[in-house]
Design a protein around this motif. Sequence first.
Motif, PDB file in Angstrom:
ATOM      1  N   THR A 106      40.310 122.871 103.920  1.00 56.31           N
ATOM      2  CA  THR A 106      38.914 122.430 103.918  1.00 56.31           C
ATOM      3  C   THR A 106      38.402 122.462 102.484  1.00 56.31           C
ATOM      4  O   THR A 106      38.074 121.422 101.908  1.00 56.31           O
ATOM      5  CB  THR A 106      38.050 123.314 104.823  1.00 56.31           C
ATOM      6  N   LEU A 107      38.341 123.629 101.890  1.00 55.07           N
ATOM      7  CA  LEU A 107      38.071 123.702 100.459  1.00 55.07           C
ATOM      8  C   LEU A 107      39.339 123.371  99.671  1.00 55.07           C
ATOM      9  O   LEU A 107      39.271 122.781  98.593  1.00 55.07           O
ATOM     10  CB  LEU A 107      37.549 125.091 100.085  1.00 55.07           C
ATOM     11  N   THR A 108      40.486 123.764 100.199  1.00 56.98           N
ATOM     12  CA  THR A 108      41.759 123.360  99.592  1.00 56.98           C
ATOM     13  C   THR A 108      42.316 122.146 100.327  1.00 56.98           C
ATOM     14  O   THR A 108      41.944 121.878 101.471  1.00 56.98           O
ATOM     15  CB  THR A 108      42.801 124.493  99.670  1.00 56.98           C
ATOM     16  N   LEU A 109      43.220 121.411  99.661  1.00 54.83           N
ATOM     17  CA  LEU A 109      43.952 120.350 100.349  1.00 54.83           C
ATOM     18  C   LEU A 109      45.038 120.971 101.212  1.00 54.83           C
ATOM     19  O   LEU A 109      45.249 120.591 102.357  1.00 54.83           O
ATOM     20  CB  LEU A 109      44.583 119.385  99.344  1.00 54.83           C
ATOM     21  N   ALA A 110      45.755 121.897 100.630  1.00 56.10           N
ATOM     22  CA  ALA A 110      46.725 122.767 101.289  1.00 56.10           C
ATOM     23  C   ALA A 110      46.699 124.044 100.463  1.00 56.10           C
ATOM     24  O   ALA A 110      46.401 123.998  99.267  1.00 56.10           O
ATOM     25  CB  ALA A 110      48.114 122.147 101.317  1.00 56.10           C
ATOM     26  N   THR A 111      46.966 125.169 101.078  1.00 57.11           N
ATOM     27  CA  THR A 111      46.756 126.435 100.384  1.00 57.11           C
ATOM     28  C   THR A 111      48.074 127.015  99.877  1.00 57.11           C
ATOM     29  O   THR A 111      49.009 127.211 100.643  1.00 57.11           O
ATOM     30  CB  THR A 111      46.051 127.449 101.309  1.00 57.11           C
ATOM     31  N   PHE A 112      48.101 127.289  98.569  1.00 65.54           N
ATOM     32  CA  PHE A 112      49.250 127.908  97.912  1.00 65.54           C
ATOM     33  C   PHE A 112      48.753 129.112  97.127  1.00 65.54           C
ATOM     34  O   PHE A 112      47.766 129.022  96.400  1.00 65.54           O
ATOM     35  CB  PHE A 112      49.932 126.917  96.971  1.00 65.54           C
ATOM     36  N   MET A 113      49.434 130.242  97.298  1.00 69.13           N
ATOM     37  CA  MET A 113      49.051 131.477  96.617  1.00 69.13           C
ATOM     38  C   MET A 113      50.278 132.136  96.016  1.00 69.13           C
ATOM     39  O   MET A 113      51.392 131.965  96.533  1.00 69.13           O
ATOM     40  CB  MET A 113      48.378 132.452  97.592  1.00 69.13           C
ATOM     41  N   PRO A 114      50.114 132.910  94.945  1.00 71.25           N
ATOM     42  CA  PRO A 114      51.242 133.668  94.404  1.00 71.25           C
ATOM     43  C   PRO A 114      51.771 134.656  95.440  1.00 71.25           C
ATOM     44  O   PRO A 114      51.002 135.214  96.226  1.00 71.25           O
ATOM     45  CB  PRO A 114      50.636 134.396  93.199  1.00 71.25           C
ATOM     46  N   SER A 115      53.076 134.853  95.456  1.00 69.80           N
ATOM     47  CA  SER A 115      53.674 135.803  96.396  1.00 69.80           C
ATOM     48  C   SER A 115      53.436 137.255  95.991  1.00 69.80           C
ATOM     49  O   SER A 115      53.628 138.163  96.798  1.00 69.80           O
ATOM     50  CB  SER A 115      55.173 135.546  96.521  1.00 69.80           C
ATOM     51  N   ASP A 116      52.984 137.479  94.775  1.00 71.87           N
ATOM     52  CA  ASP A 116      52.726 138.826  94.264  1.00 71.87           C
ATOM     53  C   ASP A 116      51.688 139.532  95.147  1.00 71.87           C
ATOM     54  O   ASP A 116      50.575 139.028  95.321  1.00 71.87           O
ATOM     55  CB  ASP A 116      52.212 138.727  92.828  1.00 71.87           C
ATOM     56  N   PRO A 117      52.017 140.700  95.723  1.00 77.38           N
ATOM     57  CA  PRO A 117      51.061 141.421  96.588  1.00 77.38           C
ATOM     58  C   PRO A 117      49.764 141.797  95.882  1.00 77.38           C
ATOM     59  O   PRO A 117      48.745 141.975  96.546  1.00 77.38           O
ATOM     60  CB  PRO A 117      51.842 142.677  97.014  1.00 77.38           C
ATOM     61  N   THR A 118      49.784 141.907  94.558  1.00 79.18           N
ATOM     62  CA  THR A 118      48.560 142.277  93.842  1.00 79.18           C
ATOM     63  C   THR A 118      47.502 141.186  93.922  1.00 79.18           C
ATOM     64  O   THR A 118      46.332 141.438  93.617  1.00 79.18           O
ATOM     65  CB  THR A 118      48.857 142.591  92.367  1.00 79.18           C
TER      66      THR A 118
END
Length: 281
Positions: A135-147
Amino acid sequence: NVCHKADLLALVAESPHEFFPQLGSDAFEDMGPLKMEGIVLVDDQRANFQSPSGNQVLRFCKVARYDGYYRNLGYVKNMGGIGAHCFEDYETLKMFVEEPSTYKETLHLHCVERHFERSSEQHPVELIIFDFDETLTLATFMPSDPTFEEISWDLPSLEGSDWTAEDLLTYNFESPFCSGSRLQALKAMLEDLSKRYVLAILSRNDRGAVAVLNLLRLAQLADFFAAIWTMPFRQQVSCGAWKADAAWHVFEAPLLEVPDEKTEILYHIVENSGKWFPQME
C-alpha cells in the motif's frame, strides 16, 4: 490437484472437451475454439481472478460484498449476490459480456463510502489508517539483520548487509511503471494529509512495528504518522510504536483484546482510542 479457479479455467480453455462432454452436440454448435479471453468469470472473491501460478482470468465481473442486518438472522457479514442492492447489475453484466473491450481495467485507487447510519450528516474524516505492505510500498523488502527490528537501528547498520539504503528505497517505494519519483509524490501527499488529519499504520507484518518504522525513517516518511501497529500479536517483536514530540516509543498494542481482523481492530480503536494512541493519555 487444481486448487485455484484461474488454473482450472486455463485447463478448461486448453481441453474443453474434458469439461463439456456435450461438445459437438447441437446445444454447443455455436461455441468455437475456446481461449482464456473467451471466458468470463462472475465471482465475489477478487483473489479468484489471478492464481499464484501466474494464470489470470482476463475478463471478470466482481460481485459486491457487504455486511448488514438480514431478515431474521441479525447482523450477517460478507453477504453478496448479483443485484442484491441494485437491479442494474443484471444489465451491466449483459452489456459487459456483449462488449467487454469497453470495460478496460484501470490500475487506480478506488475510494468508497459505504452507507451507514447518519451518513447524510457528512461527518468529517478525523483519522486515516494506512496499510503498509503493498500500500505504502509496492512490495516490501527489509534487511535480514535482526537489529532492523530495534528502535535504536540507524543507517550505518546497513554497512555489510544484504541491502543498500538506495536499493531499499528503490525496491520498496519507487515505481518503474510511472515517470517521476513515486516516493516524492507519496511524501507530498502524506505531508499534506498530516497537516489536517491524524495518520496511522495498521499492517499485517511479521517483522513488527519497529521494522516498519525503520523503513519509514529511511524514506523520511515516519514523521507524518502518529502510531504504527502490526498484526498478528507476537511476543518476539514490538507490535506497537507511537510518536510524541518527534520521538518514537514502543508499546504493546492491545491486539490480544480483539480478534485478528482489521475491521474488528478499527472498531476497537474507535471505542478505546487511548489504548492505541498512548500520547492521548
